[in-house]
Design a protein around this motif. Structure first.
Motif, PDB file in Angstrom:
ATOM      1  N   SER A 134     -62.580  50.184  84.376  1.00  0.00           N
ATOM      2  CA  SER A 134     -63.590  50.607  85.356  1.00  0.00           C
ATOM      3  C   SER A 134     -64.265  49.404  86.007  1.00  0.00           C
ATOM      4  CB  SER A 134     -64.636  51.504  84.681  1.00  0.00           C
ATOM      5  OG  SER A 134     -65.309  50.804  83.640  1.00  0.00           O
ATOM      6  N   LEU A 469     -64.636  57.433  92.337  1.00  0.00           N
ATOM      7  CA  LEU A 469     -65.326  57.623  91.058  1.00  0.00           C
ATOM      8  C   LEU A 469     -64.947  58.958  90.418  1.00  0.00           C
ATOM      9  CD1 LEU A 469     -68.878  56.247  91.970  1.00  0.00           C
ATOM     10  CD2 LEU A 469     -67.114  55.129  90.597  1.00  0.00           C
ATOM     11  N   VAL A 470     -64.937  60.031  91.226  1.00  0.00           N
ATOM     12  CA  VAL A 470     -64.638  61.352  90.665  1.00  0.00           C
ATOM     13  C   VAL A 470     -63.168  61.449  90.268  1.00  0.00           C
ATOM     14  CG1 VAL A 470     -64.573  63.825  91.128  1.00  0.00           C
ATOM     15  CG2 VAL A 470     -66.496  62.456  91.954  1.00  0.00           C
ATOM     16  N   LYS A 473     -62.498  59.447  87.165  1.00  0.00           N
ATOM     17  CA  LYS A 473     -62.987  60.129  85.958  1.00  0.00           C
ATOM     18  C   LYS A 473     -62.045  61.255  85.559  1.00  0.00           C
ATOM     19  CE  LYS A 473     -66.226  61.028  82.876  1.00  0.00           C
ATOM     20  NZ  LYS A 473     -66.490  60.104  81.741  1.00  0.00           N
ATOM     21  N   LEU A 474     -61.596  62.060  86.537  1.00  0.00           N
ATOM     22  CA  LEU A 474     -60.680  63.155  86.240  1.00  0.00           C
ATOM     23  C   LEU A 474     -59.335  62.640  85.713  1.00  0.00           C
ATOM     24  CD1 LEU A 474     -61.335  65.457  89.349  1.00  0.00           C
ATOM     25  CD2 LEU A 474     -62.020  65.893  86.979  1.00  0.00           C
ATOM     26  N   THR A 476     -58.804  59.805  84.098  1.00  0.00           N
ATOM     27  CA  THR A 476     -58.984  59.233  82.755  1.00  0.00           C
ATOM     28  C   THR A 476     -59.208  60.313  81.710  1.00  0.00           C
ATOM     29  OG1 THR A 476     -59.938  57.219  83.722  1.00  0.00           O
ATOM     30  CG2 THR A 476     -60.353  57.620  81.385  1.00  0.00           C
ATOM     31  N   ASP A 477     -60.068  61.279  82.021  1.00  0.00           N
ATOM     32  CA  ASP A 477     -60.425  62.309  81.039  1.00  0.00           C
ATOM     33  C   ASP A 477     -59.363  63.397  80.910  1.00  0.00           C
ATOM     34  OD1 ASP A 477     -62.704  60.870  80.738  1.00  0.00           O
ATOM     35  OD2 ASP A 477     -64.036  62.307  81.736  1.00  0.00           O
TER      36      ASP A 477
END
Length: 553
Positions: A134, A469-470, A473-474, A476-477
């Motif tokens: 990140s 950013l969104v 995050k999606l 990675t998670d």
């Protein structure tokens, strides 16, 4: 009335505005208005820059025939009245325009290379500097973050000080950032490389908004869209090289950190040397404008005295333009999606295909090179058809289809298929970028090209930050599929907004000669009853004239 009718008929019958001729219209200059291009000599002639060679000029007899107040059929008294009220509008094309375009494209290329050179080899920099992925992502995101607050002073500077100073700032800051990176070749100096990247991101503010200005100020109406696409292409080519070279120059060698640092330093020093040479060329080649304008749309623009220009009023005018507001949002969605896909491409590929760092760079190269081809073809298409909305909407829809195909084929365990789908996506998604610039200039003329392009880029950066950013995050998670579906949903919204845009080709109509007599200098104090929709910083439109809609094929 006979003369006026013949004038309008003659102008509407013209199939295209000549972009390589000199058009002269006799008559006194309006009080308080100064011609933007060239300095008037005591004898009334324009002083041409000896460094600039005109390409060609139409013979005097042909020039006479092109005068709106010339030709047979005009009664003597009416012809004299037309001549007395006409403005002197002369246009020429200069060979120097190609050098200006080339230098701008090249230093824009280097700036884009520095944007993507970290994220495409994320694993290398996380290993070398000992930071998280990140943190490396922020080396790219900082380009978007810096743009938003700085775009307003940057476009103000472009409008007040001109193209040359803005270009020197962009090239100079890009060069400075490249040299500072050379001092970050040690594992504990991540802060230095971040500082250098911040400087490069500030340089980007003085670069991304210039393609439309360079094209409009230096190129004729039959080549302006192609020139804008070429200027944008330089930035795209830099991104392509940024995908290709870093994995080759800095291979992943986790067992030899010293070798890794040596390879990183070679990349940084090479970039700095090239940036320095381009800064010198920028100082030598780029000027604010040629001695004479390249088109009628530029010829009717006049310099306002410093006290008359209101940058705030220009922003206010643009934000009242409903078509432009719709374009702002739709352009931000599409370009923000491109920024997000470019930044996270390496992570998406590595999540689906292990140990494919080199191929991740090649896929990125394929995406951008295909987009470069799309940009040039779209520019040529616009120059020949002037179908701005139709082309923009078609490319938007095809970009959505490309994103859907890319999303659902990414994890099929066939990396060669990813090359194909990435190329299809890039052809339309990246090819859309110059379309938005040119469409914005058309529907906001005569407002500054730099201001409209700057606002478009500002929205692109805002959406780019949010999407990166969104989606990151999606990804990675969950997985890359979730992040890509998030973008697909937003692109559908962009298609709907683009379909709602009303297209009025204001600049094109000026170049066609339809309304050169309907633009007048606007006094410093506009009467209180002056309709707000007719106010601009420099012109008002004759209430009796309405712009035609987008031309059809």
């Amino acid at each position: 009335m006979v003369a006026g009718d013949l004038v309008q008929e003659h102008l509407r019958a013209d199939t295209g505005a000549p972009d390589d001729v000199t058009v002269g219209m006799k008559g006194p200059e309006p009080d308080g208005a100064a011609v933007r291009y060239g300095a008037a000599t005591p004898g009334g002639a324009e002083e041409a820059d000896p460094d600039l060679e005109p390409e060609k000029e139409v013979p005097p007899d042909e020039r006479e025939a092109m005068l709106p107040n010339g030709g047979a059929g005009a009664a003597g008294g009416e012809e004299e009245a037309l001549e007395e009220g006409a403005k002197k509008l002369e246009t020429k094309l200069y060979l120097r325009r190609f050098a200006v375009l080339a230098v701008f494209s090249l230093y824009s290329l280097v700036n884009a290379f520095q944007w993507i050179q970290y994220s495409i080899i994320t694993s290398v920099f996380t290993q070398y500097y000992g930071v998280s992925s990140s943190s490396v992502d922020w080396l790219s995101i900082v380009y978007m973050v810096a743009y938003v607050p700085l775009i307003f002073p940057a476009t103000w500077l472009l409008d007040r000080k001109g193209l040359r100073l803005t270009a020197l700032l962009g090239s100079g800051l890009n060069c400075a950032g490249a040299w500072i990176k050379c001092g970050s070749g040690s594992p504990e100096l991540f802060g230095v490389t971040m500082t250098a990247q911040v400087i490069c991101s500030v340089a980007q503010v003085f670069i991304l908004g210039l393609p439309s200005r360079v094209a409009s100020v230096w190129f004729g109406p039959r080549e302006v869209s192609t020139a804008c696409a070429t200027a944008v292409l330089g930035n795209q080519l830099g991104t392509a090289i940024g995908f290709l070279l870093p994995p080759v120059l800095v291979p992943y060698t986790p067992d030899d950190i010293q070798l890794m640092g040596h390879n990183i330093s070679i990349m940084f020093y090479g970039t700095a040397g090239i940036s320095t040479g381009l800064f010198i060329l920028t100082f030598i080649v780029i000027k604010d404008h040629p001695p004479l304008p390249p088109s009628q749309a530029q010829a009717v623009l006049t310099d306002s005295p410093p006290g008359d220009y209101s940058y705030t009023q220009s922003i206010f005018n643009l934000m009242k333009n409903k078509a432009f507001v719709l374009l702002l949002i739709s352009y931000g969605i599409m370009t923000g999606s491109f920024y997000s896909v470019s930044t996270l491409l390496s992570q998406m590929i590595m999540a689906c295909y292990e140990k494919q760092e080199l191929n991740a760079g090649r896929i990125g190269l394929t995406l951008v090179v295909a987009g470069m081809v799309g940009s040039i073809l779209c520019g040529l298409w616009l120059d020949h058809t002037k179908t701005y909305k139709m082309t923009t909407l078609a490319v938007y829809i095809l970009s959505f289809l490309g994103m859907v195909v890319f999303t659902f084929t990414l994890n099929l365990d066939n990396i060669y298929l990813v090359f194909f789908t990435a190329g299809f996506l890039g052809f339309f998604m990246t090819g859309y970028l110059p379309l938005g610039f040119e469409f914005g200039v058309e529907i906001t003329y005569p407002e500054s090209e730099g201001t409209s392009s700057g606002l478009l880029n500002a929205f692109a950066q805002i959406f780019g930050i949010i999407f990166t950013l969104v989606q990151g995050k999606l990804t990675t998670d969950y997985n890359p599929l979730a992040g890509n579906l998030f973008l697909c949903a937003w692109i559908v919204l962009g298609v709907l907004l683009t379909a709602l845009i009303k297209s009025e080709l204001k600049r094109h109509n000026i170049n066609m000669g339809i309304d050169s007599n309907h633009l007048q200098a606007l006094p410093t104090e506009c009467p209180g009853d002056c309709p707000s929709e007719e106010k601009t910083n420099e012109f008002k439109l004759d209430p009796s004239f309405s712009f035609s809609r987008e031309t059809s094929l």
